[in-house]
Motif scaffolding. Structure first.
Motif, PDB file in Angstrom:
ATOM      1  N   ASN A  20       0.804  -1.222   0.000  1.00 53.41           N
ATOM      2  CA  ASN A  20       0.000   0.000   0.000  1.00 53.41           C
ATOM      3  C   ASN A  20       0.836   1.269   0.000  1.00 53.41           C
ATOM      4  N   ILE A  21       2.126   1.172   0.343  1.00 55.00           N
ATOM      5  CA  ILE A  21       2.952   2.381   0.364  1.00 55.00           C
ATOM      6  C   ILE A  21       3.918   2.442  -0.813  1.00 55.00           C
ATOM      7  N   ASN A  22       3.945   1.408  -1.641  1.00 59.06           N
ATOM      8  CA  ASN A  22       4.864   1.400  -2.777  1.00 59.06           C
ATOM      9  C   ASN A  22       4.314   2.226  -3.927  1.00 59.06           C
ATOM     10  N   SER A  23       5.194   2.958  -4.573  1.00 56.90           N
ATOM     11  CA  SER A  23       4.791   3.815  -5.683  1.00 56.90           C
ATOM     12  C   SER A  23       6.009   4.097  -6.553  1.00 56.90           C
ATOM     13  N   PRO A  24       5.814   4.262  -7.866  1.00 59.09           N
ATOM     14  CA  PRO A  24       6.950   4.607  -8.730  1.00 59.09           C
ATOM     15  C   PRO A  24       7.283   6.098  -8.725  1.00 59.09           C
ATOM     16  N   THR A  25       6.579   6.877  -7.921  1.00 61.37           N
ATOM     17  CA  THR A  25       6.838   8.316  -7.877  1.00 61.37           C
ATOM     18  C   THR A  25       7.287   8.737  -6.481  1.00 61.37           C
ATOM     19  N   ALA A  26       8.046   9.829  -6.431  1.00 59.49           N
ATOM     20  CA  ALA A  26       8.561  10.367  -5.174  1.00 59.49           C
ATOM     21  C   ALA A  26       7.765  11.605  -4.774  1.00 59.49           C
ATOM     22  N   GLY A  27       8.068  12.098  -3.560  1.00 56.49           N
ATOM     23  CA  GLY A  27       7.463  13.344  -3.116  1.00 56.49           C
ATOM     24  C   GLY A  27       6.391  13.149  -2.061  1.00 56.49           C
ATOM     25  N   ALA A  28       5.915  14.272  -1.534  1.00 59.24           N
ATOM     26  CA  ALA A  28       4.919  14.250  -0.463  1.00 59.24           C
ATOM     27  C   ALA A  28       3.549  13.840  -0.986  1.00 59.24           C
ATOM     28  N   ARG A  29       2.798  13.162  -0.123  1.00 62.53           N
ATOM     29  CA  ARG A  29       1.440  12.750  -0.458  1.00 62.53           C
ATOM     30  C   ARG A  29       0.395  13.422   0.424  1.00 62.53           C
ATOM     31  N   HIS A  30       0.849  14.014   1.542  1.00 64.13           N
ATOM     32  CA  HIS A  30      -0.090  14.730   2.406  1.00 64.13           C
ATOM     33  C   HIS A  30       0.679  15.786   3.200  1.00 64.13           C
ATOM     34  N   ASP A  31      -0.068  16.790   3.663  1.00 61.63           N
ATOM     35  CA  ASP A  31       0.533  17.887   4.418  1.00 61.63           C
ATOM     36  C   ASP A  31       0.559  17.556   5.901  1.00 61.63           C
ATOM     37  N   LYS A  32       1.754  17.620   6.474  1.00 58.20           N
ATOM     38  CA  LYS A  32       1.886  17.445   7.917  1.00 58.20           C
ATOM     39  C   LYS A  32       3.280  17.877   8.338  1.00 58.20           C
ATOM     40  N   ASP A  33       3.329  18.746   9.334  1.00 55.91           N
ATOM     41  CA  ASP A  33       4.620  19.190   9.862  1.00 55.91           C
ATOM     42  C   ASP A  33       5.180  18.132  10.804  1.00 55.91           C
ATOM     43  N   LEU A  34       6.496  18.106  10.910  1.00 48.14           N
ATOM     44  CA  LEU A  34       7.141  17.204  11.854  1.00 48.14           C
ATOM     45  C   LEU A  34       7.154  17.826  13.250  1.00 48.14           C
ATOM     46  N   PRO A  35       7.023  17.022  14.282  1.00 48.32           N
ATOM     47  CA  PRO A  35       7.154  17.547  15.647  1.00 48.32           C
ATOM     48  C   PRO A  35       8.603  17.925  15.922  1.00 48.32           C
ATOM     49  N   VAL A  36       8.802  18.840  16.832  1.00 49.40           N
ATOM     50  CA  VAL A  36      10.149  19.303  17.184  1.00 49.40           C
ATOM     51  C   VAL A  36      10.249  19.361  18.701  1.00 49.40           C
ATOM     52  N   GLY A  37      11.309  18.764  19.242  1.00 48.86           N
ATOM     53  CA  GLY A  37      11.535  18.760  20.676  1.00 48.86           C
ATOM     54  C   GLY A  37      12.559  19.801  21.084  1.00 48.86           C
ATOM     55  N   GLU A  38      13.069  19.658  22.294  1.00 50.75           N
ATOM     56  CA  GLU A  38      13.931  20.691  22.860  1.00 50.75           C
ATOM     57  C   GLU A  38      15.411  20.486  22.575  1.00 50.75           C
ATOM     58  N   HIS A  39      15.803  19.303  22.121  1.00 46.87           N
ATOM     59  CA  HIS A  39      17.222  19.020  21.955  1.00 46.87           C
ATOM     60  C   HIS A  39      17.736  19.447  20.576  1.00 46.87           C
ATOM     61  N   PRO A  40      19.037  19.656  20.455  1.00 53.63           N
ATOM     62  CA  PRO A  40      19.600  20.041  19.151  1.00 53.63           C
ATOM     63  C   PRO A  40      19.394  18.986  18.071  1.00 53.63           C
ATOM     64  N   LEU A  41      19.398  17.704  18.453  1.00 53.83           N
ATOM     65  CA  LEU A  41      19.256  16.630  17.476  1.00 53.83           C
ATOM     66  C   LEU A  41      17.811  16.133  17.467  1.00 53.83           C
ATOM     67  N   GLN A  42      17.200  16.185  16.294  1.00 57.22           N
ATOM     68  CA  GLN A  42      15.831  15.723  16.103  1.00 57.22           C
ATOM     69  C   GLN A  42      15.854  14.556  15.121  1.00 57.22           C
ATOM     70  N   LEU A  43      15.578  13.361  15.650  1.00 64.22           N
ATOM     71  CA  LEU A  43      15.615  12.153  14.832  1.00 64.22           C
ATOM     72  C   LEU A  43      14.190  11.713  14.524  1.00 64.22           C
ATOM     73  N   TYR A  44      13.973  11.343  13.273  1.00 66.15           N
ATOM     74  CA  TYR A  44      12.668  10.855  12.814  1.00 66.15           C
ATOM     75  C   TYR A  44      12.893   9.468  12.242  1.00 66.15           C
ATOM     76  N   SER A  45      12.336   8.445  12.931  1.00 66.67           N
ATOM     77  CA  SER A  45      12.794   7.107  12.594  1.00 66.67           C
ATOM     78  C   SER A  45      11.811   6.036  13.039  1.00 66.67           C
ATOM     79  N   LEU A  46      12.219   4.802  12.840  1.00 66.68           N
ATOM     80  CA  LEU A  46      11.498   3.605  13.246  1.00 66.68           C
ATOM     81  C   LEU A  46      12.560   2.546  13.510  1.00 66.68           C
ATOM     82  N   ALA A  47      12.287   1.610  14.410  1.00 68.50           N
ATOM     83  CA  ALA A  47      13.312   0.653  14.834  1.00 68.50           C
ATOM     84  C   ALA A  47      13.479  -0.521  13.873  1.00 68.50           C
TER      85      ALA A  47
END
Length: 272
Positions: A20-47
């Motif tokens: 359901n997430i595979n596609s031959p095209t790149a780029g954004a599919r929906h509008d949503k800002d990323l959350p931002v915390g208090e530390h200098p390093l902001q990691l966006y990930s999954l284990a």
């Protein structure tokens, strides 16, 4: 049934997990800002293995006394979080992990796991191995080899909508060849590049966890016990406290609830 490719490929429903997430095209599919915390390093990930590489390094750096506190935000790839406008801004390739580094007022984006690891290790002059060329060689060996293990073997063995012998045999052979490369090197070396380095962390996230039975339920199928030097190395790394913490960060899956920490904003989060 034999497949005859058409003159021009057309996109069809591929089936299987993550279809359901595979596609031959790149780029954004929906509008949503990323959350931002208090530390200098902001990691966006999954284990996943690629995400674990970075969180293991961050926890190792913190344990070694380096100033690199970070916020780790969950990106649920099954829900398409990687296709938000905010995430595409930090990684136009829409793959985890991705990092915003705001140290000393900068606002630097870093994507691709090896690039993030090099960025952090070089900044802190830590975990770079005794031989930089050797460390870099093994780090990029992992980056070039693991897609055959994950997107090749892992996909056809665990995720494809049907089991096909040819691709499973093809990629199982390559996975075992790669394990043999590691085993021969580790027969005469405790670590990949003289001492414990980001090369070990990156390779362990894929091949170490495979040998420990954590990827694709394929340890028996690939007879990982045959690679005794890899097994010993994998267990040494797995026993490190920072590695255990790194495995927990951004983890939402698996049966062991004690290993799940969907978000991480301080060391106190592990106490929960």
């Amino acid at each position: 049934m034999t497949y005859s490719p058409p003159a021009v490929w057309e996109n069809t429903v591929s089936g299987g997990k993550f279809a359901n997430i595979n596609s031959p095209t790149a780029g954004a599919r929906h509008d949503k800002d990323l959350p931002v915390g208090e530390h200098p390093l902001q990691l966006y990930s999954l284990a996943t293995p690629n995400g674990v590489k970075v969180t293991v390094l961050l926890e190792e750096l913190l344990e070694a006394g380096h100033d690199c506190e970070y916020d780790a935000w969950l990106i649920d790839i099954s829900e398409g979080d990687q296709f938000s406008t905010g995430f595409v801004d930090v990684n136009p390739n829409s793959k985890i992990p991705a990092l915003f580094d705001r140290t000393k007022g900068a606002n630097v984006r870093v994507f691709e796991s090896a690039a993030i690891m090099l960025h952090l290790a070089e900044r802190h002059r830590a975990f770079l191995g005794e031989s930089r060329p050797e460390m870099l060689s093994w780090l990029f060996w992992q980056m070039g080899s693991a897609p055959f293990l994950g997107g090749g073997f892992g996909h056809f063995y665990a995720y494809a909508p049907e089991k096909l012998q040819y691709p499973i045999d093809r990629y199982a052979m390559e996975a075992k060849r790669q394990l043999d490369v590691l085993d021969q090197h580790l027969e005469d070396n405790e670590w990949m590049a003289g001492n414990y380095s980001i090369a070990d962390m990156a390779i362990w996230a894929w091949y170490g966890q495979l040998c420990l039975g954590r990827l694709y339920e394929a340890a028996e199928f690939l007879a990982v016990h045959e690679y005794e030097h890899v097994m010993e190395w994998a267990k040494r790394i797995d026993a490190r406290p920072a590695v255990r913490r790194g495995r927990m960060v951004n983890r939402t899956f698996g049966d062991d609830e004690s290993l799940k920490l969907p978000e991480r904003h301080s060391a106190k989060d592990f106490d929960r």
